[in-house]
Each structure stands twice: as structure tokens, then as C-alpha cells.
Design an enzyme around this catalytic site. Structure first.
Site, PDB file in Angstrom:
ATOM      1  N   LEU A 177      43.335   9.328  60.777  1.00 42.18           N
ATOM      2  CA  LEU A 177      42.938   8.959  62.141  1.00 42.18           C
ATOM      3  C   LEU A 177      42.339  10.152  62.878  1.00 42.18           C
ATOM      4  O   LEU A 177      42.254  10.142  64.102  1.00 42.18           O
ATOM      5  CB  LEU A 177      44.156   8.447  62.929  1.00 42.18           C
ATOM      6  CG  LEU A 177      44.669   7.042  62.622  1.00 42.18           C
ATOM      7  CD1 LEU A 177      45.841   6.697  63.526  1.00 42.18           C
ATOM      8  CD2 LEU A 177      43.563   5.998  62.795  1.00 42.18           C
ATOM      9  N   CYS A 191      32.831  10.576  47.489  1.00 48.65           N
ATOM     10  CA  CYS A 191      33.256   9.177  47.284  1.00 48.65           C
ATOM     11  C   CYS A 191      32.865   8.221  48.406  1.00 48.65           C
ATOM     12  O   CYS A 191      32.227   7.204  48.148  1.00 48.65           O
ATOM     13  CB  CYS A 191      34.768   9.122  47.105  1.00 48.65           C
ATOM     14  SG  CYS A 191      35.291   9.764  45.521  1.00 48.65           S
TER      15      CYS A 191
HETATM   16  C1  UDX Z   1      38.395  10.055  49.133  1.00 49.46           C
HETATM   17  C2  UDX Z   1      39.646   9.142  49.114  1.00 49.46           C
HETATM   18  O1  UDX Z   1      40.588   9.616  50.080  1.00 49.46           O
HETATM   19  C3  UDX Z   1      40.263   9.119  47.726  1.00 49.46           C
HETATM   20  O2  UDX Z   1      41.345   8.212  47.710  1.00 49.46           O
HETATM   21  C4  UDX Z   1      39.187   8.668  46.746  1.00 49.46           C
HETATM   22  O3  UDX Z   1      39.673   8.596  45.442  1.00 49.46           O
HETATM   23  C5  UDX Z   1      37.985   9.596  46.815  1.00 49.46           C
HETATM   24  O4  UDX Z   1      37.485   9.618  48.154  1.00 49.46           O
HETATM   25  P1  UDX Z   1      37.902  12.677  49.221  1.00 49.46           P
HETATM   26  O5  UDX Z   1      36.456  12.299  49.169  1.00 49.46           O
HETATM   27  O6  UDX Z   1      38.391  13.778  48.355  1.00 49.46           O
HETATM   28  O7  UDX Z   1      38.816  11.403  48.875  1.00 49.46           O
HETATM   29  O8  UDX Z   1      38.207  13.102  50.714  1.00 49.46           O
HETATM   30  P2  UDX Z   1      39.091  12.578  51.934  1.00 49.46           P
HETATM   31  O9  UDX Z   1      40.229  13.506  52.136  1.00 49.46           O
HETATM   32  O10 UDX Z   1      39.397  11.150  51.829  1.00 49.46           O
HETATM   33  O11 UDX Z   1      38.040  12.817  53.127  1.00 49.46           O
HETATM   34  C6  UDX Z   1      36.790  12.111  53.182  1.00 49.46           C
HETATM   35  C7  UDX Z   1      36.016  12.503  54.420  1.00 49.46           C
HETATM   36  O12 UDX Z   1      36.639  12.002  55.589  1.00 49.46           O
HETATM   37  C8  UDX Z   1      35.880  14.009  54.636  1.00 49.46           C
HETATM   38  O13 UDX Z   1      34.579  14.298  55.114  1.00 49.46           O
HETATM   39  C9  UDX Z   1      36.942  14.302  55.674  1.00 49.46           C
HETATM   40  O14 UDX Z   1      36.702  15.462  56.403  1.00 49.46           O
HETATM   41  C10 UDX Z   1      36.888  13.052  56.526  1.00 49.46           C
HETATM   42  N1  UDX Z   1      38.142  12.754  57.243  1.00 49.46           N
HETATM   43  C11 UDX Z   1      39.281  12.468  56.550  1.00 49.46           C
HETATM   44  C12 UDX Z   1      38.139  12.729  58.632  1.00 49.46           C
HETATM   45  O15 UDX Z   1      37.106  12.970  59.278  1.00 49.46           O
HETATM   46  N2  UDX Z   1      39.302  12.428  59.270  1.00 49.46           N
HETATM   47  C13 UDX Z   1      40.455  12.131  58.620  1.00 49.46           C
HETATM   48  O16 UDX Z   1      41.467  11.825  59.298  1.00 49.46           O
HETATM   49  C14 UDX Z   1      40.443  12.159  57.212  1.00 49.46           C
END
Ligand code: UDX
Length: 438
Positions: A252, A262
Site C-alpha cells: 500500500l 514482472c
Molecule cells: C513482483 C511480485 O511481488 C512477485 O510476487 C512476482 O513473482 C514478481 O513480481 P518484484 O517485481 O520483484 O515482484 O517486485 P515487488 O516487490 O512486487 O515490487 C514491484 C514494484 O512495485 C516496484 O517498482 C516497487 O517499488 C513497487 N511497489 C511495491 C510500490 O510502489 N509500493 C509498494 O507498496 C510495493
């Protein structure tokens, strides 16, 4: 628990994590890759990927004789006289033309191992693939005595080992129940809830989960915009929302938009999937559009902060970027929202100097063209008209913000991750601007 002979084809971050973790669960694992130099490095215990705990697990597995690296899928098939009982496909499925997943590598491996797989072997697809790929793989294999199942991974970069060993769930789908159960049994020691289903459902779980996460973030970023406009505080709003168990506190955190290897790929693929099924998935379209807009919105915040005007010019304004990777804890720049914001700032004429704890000025990356990367945050901030925090590296919190304030030409920080303690930045002499923090 049964110890199984496992082959893993592909030693990228999914394959290597899968191989090393399955070996740590007691299985005998051989990992194959087509990159000879990479295989040689792995055989020496050298890991290219920044993933906490992975190097240790690889070393342990190799020392225990449960983890071996070989060149090519054929060698993995011939590694033991009996051949593998289970073969994991962990090869890349890059986004091809128009957002359609490119399956040529999966197909090439299937072609290579087709006649080498021993009878009774289970082929497991771990790569994110379009719904229907397991069935297509089975057709390509053309073997009645080899089952194909889908077993999507849910690993986050930067915590892949932790996620593998502490899964929220294991999903295995295939048309042959016994093959799916055999694959699920590989993870039995982890004690996670297991969903046994058909292959298309297992394949869809991955897209449905990642798109939901992307949607959650686009929603939060849109609510943050509303907070900016209405004078509300997004931190309090999300905390209040998150105590509802149906929503939860995780995922959030507002930011400059979501990125990485991904979520962008999977949201595009979901649209394709829906299109092909003659379904207009407007919610996903809006999720992507909101994300694109969020990046532009960050630029408008910088513009207003630096020029004092909504339409002010950023031409030749020196801007310091703190954080360039797509999130903290990784050196991955793929689809980084930080780089997307940087590209827009450059289009607007700004001069960009960047600092990221995971990147070095001596190792220039093609995606960083147009950004002067330096190894020192204080050097990055020198004479800057604004500091923009783009990635949530915790170390940015403990920088000397008073010293930074003396170095910049205008002490303004636009914190697109709401990462810093505003009181610390302000005490240092900075004007702090967050998102959804009126
Ligand atoms: C994601 C999924 O979480 C994982 O389950 C899947 O297998 C692969 O894709 P990942 O790409 O490693 O994992 O990163 P994640 O931690 O999910 O973050 C994705 C993006 O969302 C990042 O740019 C991150 O900075 C952003 N994010 C994440 C936010 O802006 N706010 C958050 O609260 C969480």
C-alpha cells in the site's frame, strides 16, 4: 520425504533460486544453462545475481553434492544414468511484439529434451507463460509417458530465497493428478497451503495475482493524488484501510509508479490474453494508464517545486536523482519507474545526476544514458535545483541532510516514496515534498 532427481533448465534468478532452494530441501539438483561462461562461474560458486542468501545456499548445495551446474539441457538429461524425475523449465519468456510473451526459448528447450526425457518424468513450467502453454508444451513433446504441469513462482526480487522457502502458497496445475501431486510433494517440507488444479487455472493464477498487485498500487497512487488535492495524508489513509483484514497493510506504499521485470510484463500480457479471448479488461487498462500518469505526475511535482509554476521550464535545471533501480534491494533497472521519471525529466530539458547504492559510475549501463551516474550522493546533490528520491533505499534516510542542504543550490527534496523523515529533512534545511502528504 522422497529425495527426487531434479533438472532445472535456466539459471536466471528464478532458475537459480529454484535449484538452490530445492537442493536445500534435500533433493538432488542439476542446473543447466546455455551460457558457458555463466556455467563456469557457477561451477566456481560465483553468483551474478544480487539476491540475499542465494550465494550461501548455492555453496551449501555444492558442498553437499546436491547441486551441480552443467552446460546445456542435454547434459542435464544425461547427468545421471536414470535421468531426471522432474524437469523445471525456468527460461526467459520475454515480452515480444505487442506484449505477447515470446515462447521461442521454451520451445527450443522442449525440442532439445524431447527424446531424452525418461518415461514417467514430469516437466514443470515455472516461467510466466500465457494460459494454454502447458497444453502446447505437451503437444510439442508428443510423449504420452511424460506429464506437463504448471507451477508458477511468486518470488520477489531481493527476497527470492526467503519467498521460496516461506511461500504463501504452492500452486500446481496439470491434467494428470498424480504428476501434479508429485511436484507439490517436492515442497512438502515447507508446509504451505497447496492449490492443485488444472494447467490453465495455475497459469492464470500468476497473471491474476500480479495484476491484482499492480491494481492495488495504481489504486493507492490515485488515492495519494486525491490526498494531495483534498489535504489528506496518504500514510494515515492507507493505515486506516490496511487494518481491514480483507485489504491488509502490505503493498500500500505510494510511489513513482510500479515497475520491475514482472508487473509491467504481466499486466500487458493479461490485456493480450483478454483481447484474444474477446474480453475488454478495462480494469487492467486503467491500472496501466494510472501508472503511466503517475510518472508524469512526479515530473509535474518537480517542475512546480523547482520553477514555482505549473508550466515552468526545467531546461538546464540540474536535478539530483536518488535511486535508479526499480525498487530497493536490487541492482535491476528493468522497467524501473525511476528511469521512466528520469526520461521525462530529460525530455523536459533537465540535466540529471544520479546516485544509486547498487550502481557504480565505473560500470555504465545502457539504460542510464543521459544520466551522469556518480558514486557519492553528496556529489550528486552538488549545485542541484532539486533532489528527487525515486527508489526506497533505506540508507537515504541516514544521509547527512544538513550537509546536503549546503551543497545544493536549492534545498528542495521531492520524496516520491515518502521515504524520508520529513522532520529530519526540514531540520537539515530542506523543503520536503512527499506524495499524498499535503
Ligand atoms: C513482483 C511480485 O511481488 C512477485 O510476487 C512476482 O513473482 C514478481 O513480481 P518484484 O517485481 O520483484 O515482484 O517486485 P515487488 O516487490 O512486487 O515490487 C514491484 C514494484 O512495485 C516496484 O517498482 C516497487 O517499488 C513497487 N511497489 C511495491 C510500490 O510502489 N509500493 C509498494 O507498496 C510495493
Amino acid at each position: 520425504m522422497f529425495v527426487r532427481r531434479i533438472a532445472v533448465v535456466g539459471t536466471g534468478y528464478v532458475g537459480l533460486t529454484t535449484g538452490a532452494c530445492l537442493a536445500s530441501l534435500g533433493h538432488d539438483v542439476v542446473c543447466a544453462d546455455v551460457d558457458a561462461a555463466k556455467v563456469e562461474r557457477l561451477q566456481r560458486g560465483e553468483i551474478d545475481i544480487l539476491e540475499p542468501g542465494l550465494a550461501e545456499l548455492v555453496a551449501e548445495g555444492m558442498a553437499a553434492g546436491r547441486l551441480t551446474f552443467v552446460l546445456g539441457a542435454t547434459s542435464a538429461m544425461r547427468h545421471t544414468a536414470e535421468g531426471p524425475e522432474v524437469m523445471f523449465l525456468c527460461v526467459p519468456t520475454p515480452m515480444g511484439v505487442g506484449g505477447v510473451a515470446d515462447l521461442s526459448i521454451v520451445e527450443a528447450v522442449v525440442e532439445e529434451v524431447r527424446e531424452l526425457l525418461p518415461p514417467g518424468c514430469v516437466v514443470v513450467n515455472k516461467s510466466t507463460v500465457p494460459v494454454g502453454t502447458a497444453e502446447r508444451t505437451a503437444e510439442l513433446l508428443g510423449r504420452d509417458d511424460v506429464a506437463v504441469v504448471s507451477n508458477p513462482e511468486f518470488l520477489r526480487e531481493g527476497s527470492a530465497v526467503y519467498d521460496f522457502l516461506n511461500p504463501d502458497r504452492i500452486v500446481v496445475g496439470g491434467s494428470q493428478q498424480d504428476a501434479a501431486e508429485r511436484v507439490a510433494a517436492l515442497y512438502a517440507r515447507l508446509g504451505a497451503p497447496t492449490v492443485l488444479t488444472d494447467a490453465p487455472s495455475a497459469e492464470l493464477v500468476k497473471y491474476a495475482a500480479n495484476c491484482f498487485l499492480a491494481m492495488k498500487l495504481s489504486y493507492v497512487n490515485a488515492v495519494a493524488e486525491l490526498c494531495d488535492r483534498l489535504g489528506a495524508d496518504i500514510t494515515d489513509v492507507t493505515e486506516g484501510m490496511g487494518y481491514d483484514k480483507r485489504i491488509g497493510q502490505a503493498f500500500l506504499q505510494p510511489g513513482p509508479g510500479w515497475g520491475g521485470s514482472c508487473l509491467p510484463k504481466d499486466t500487458s500480457a493479461m490485456l493480450q490474453l483478454a483481447d484474444a479471448a474477446d474480453f475488454e479488461f478495462r480494469l487492467i487498462r486503467a491500472t496501466i494508464d494510472t501508472n503511466t500518469r503517475q510518472r508524469q505526475r512526479m515530473v509535474e511535482k518537480v517542475r512546480l517545486a523547482v520553477t514555482g509554476k505549473r508550466g515552468g521550464s526545467l531546461s538546464h535545471k540540474r536535478i539530483a536523482l536518488f535511486g535508479l533501480t526499480f525498487k530497493a534491494g536490487t541492482d535491476d533497472l528493468r522497467d524501473s519507474p525511476a528511469l521512466a521519471v528520469a526520461a521525462l525529466l530529460r525530455q523536459a530539458g533537465a540535466d540529471l545526476v544520479g546516485y544509486d547504492p547498487a550502481l557504480s559510475q565505473d560500470n555504465p549501463h545502457p539504460d542510464l544514458t543521459g544520466i551522469t551516474v556518480v558514486d557519492d550522493p553528496y556529489l550528486a546533490a552538488k549545485d542541484a535545483e532539486a533532489v528527487v528520491v525515486l527508489t526506497e533505499w533505506p540508507e537515504f534516510r541516514s544521509l547527512d541532510w544538513s550537509r546536503l542542504a549546503e551543497l545544493v543550490s536549492r534545498p528542495t527534496v521531492i520524496d516520491t516514496r515518502n521515504l524520508l523523515d520529513p522532520a529530519v529533512a526540514r531540520r537539515g534545511g530542506f523543503e520536503w515534498i512527499g506524495i499524498g502528504k499535503s
